[in-house]
Design an enzyme around this catalytic site. Structure first.
Site, mmCIF file in Angstrom:
data_model
loop_
_atom_site.group_PDB
_atom_site.id
_atom_site.type_symbol
_atom_site.label_atom_id
_atom_site.label_comp_id
_atom_site.label_asym_id
_atom_site.label_seq_id
_atom_site.Cartn_x
_atom_site.Cartn_y
_atom_site.Cartn_z
ATOM 1 N N ASP A 138 0.862 -1.181 0.000
ATOM 2 C CA ASP A 138 0.000 0.000 0.000
ATOM 3 C C ASP A 138 0.892 1.223 0.000
ATOM 4 O O ASP A 138 1.924 1.248 0.675
ATOM 5 C CB ASP A 138 -0.915 0.009 1.225
ATOM 6 C CG ASP A 138 -2.070 -0.972 1.097
ATOM 7 O OD1 ASP A 138 -2.335 -1.443 -0.021
ATOM 8 O OD2 ASP A 138 -2.719 -1.252 2.122
ATOM 9 N N ASP A 153 -6.854 -1.102 -4.876
ATOM 10 C CA ASP A 153 -7.924 -0.682 -3.962
ATOM 11 C C ASP A 153 -8.766 0.420 -4.594
ATOM 12 O O ASP A 153 -9.992 0.442 -4.441
ATOM 13 C CB ASP A 153 -7.351 -0.172 -2.636
ATOM 14 C CG ASP A 153 -6.617 -1.241 -1.845
ATOM 15 O OD1 ASP A 153 -6.898 -2.437 -2.057
ATOM 16 O OD2 ASP A 153 -5.771 -0.872 -1.014
#
Length: 181
Positions: A138, A153
């Site tokens: 991330d 995402d």
């Protein structure tokens, strides 16, 4: 019992063939090929570009969205952090459900969003599968925010938002059409 199974599979085959006639099938395959390729390419290009960064490292501070690299073993907001099997199952299930919907979908407006959702989920699934420690990388964070997320995402989120708006528009059109009759 056997007759019901035969009838079920016959109806299923009919639905698949109806939903995938030539021009529509070409559109679906184009969307799958183009959107799927772009999403998976971006997921892995960004992963490879940022993989050398240390965990919890601020890479770029541009203002609105910054790049802050962490490894996430969970799903959204690091939920299910230590339940790897469940995380794989949920991401795989989301991908399969989206792809099944894609096979049966007969409305052009939904195809892009379902494809975006499916390949965002597949991007996270493959990212996790190919990492050494079952995690995704991330790297995006909003200024003054605490949630860190990645490109896949974003695709999942925008896929759900797009599907929601398509559904609302369809409901509004059907309501308007039924009111006019």
């Amino acid at each position: 019992m056997k007759l019901r199974k035969t009838k079920f599979f016959s109806q299923l085959k009919h639905q698949v063939l109806t939903a995938n006639q030539k021009p529509f099938l070409f559109y679906k395959l184009t969307m799958i090929g183009f959107v799927g390729f772009i999403i998976l390419l971006q997921v892995f290009i960004l992963r490879n570009a940022l993989n050398g960064e240390m965990d919890n490292t601020m890479v770029a501070n541009s203002g609105f969205i910054n790049i802050y690299v962490i490894r996430n073993k969970g799903v959204g907001f690091s939920l299910l952090q230590n339940q790897t099997g469940l995380v794989y199952f949920l991401q795989g299930l989301l991908s399969v459900i989206a792809l099944v919907f894609l096979v049966f979908m007969v409305k052009y407006s939904y195809i892009f969003w379902i494809t975006t959702l499916a390949f965002g989920s597949l991007g996270n699934f493959f990212d996790r599968l190919t990492s050494a420690n079952d995690s995704v990388l991330d790297y995006f964070i909003f200024q003054n925010g605490s949630s860190v997320f990645n490109f896949a995402d974003c695709c999942i989120t925008f896929g759900f938002i797009g599907l929601f708006f398509c559904f609302l528009i369809q409901m509004f059109k059907e309501f308007k059409h039924s009111k006019n009759q």
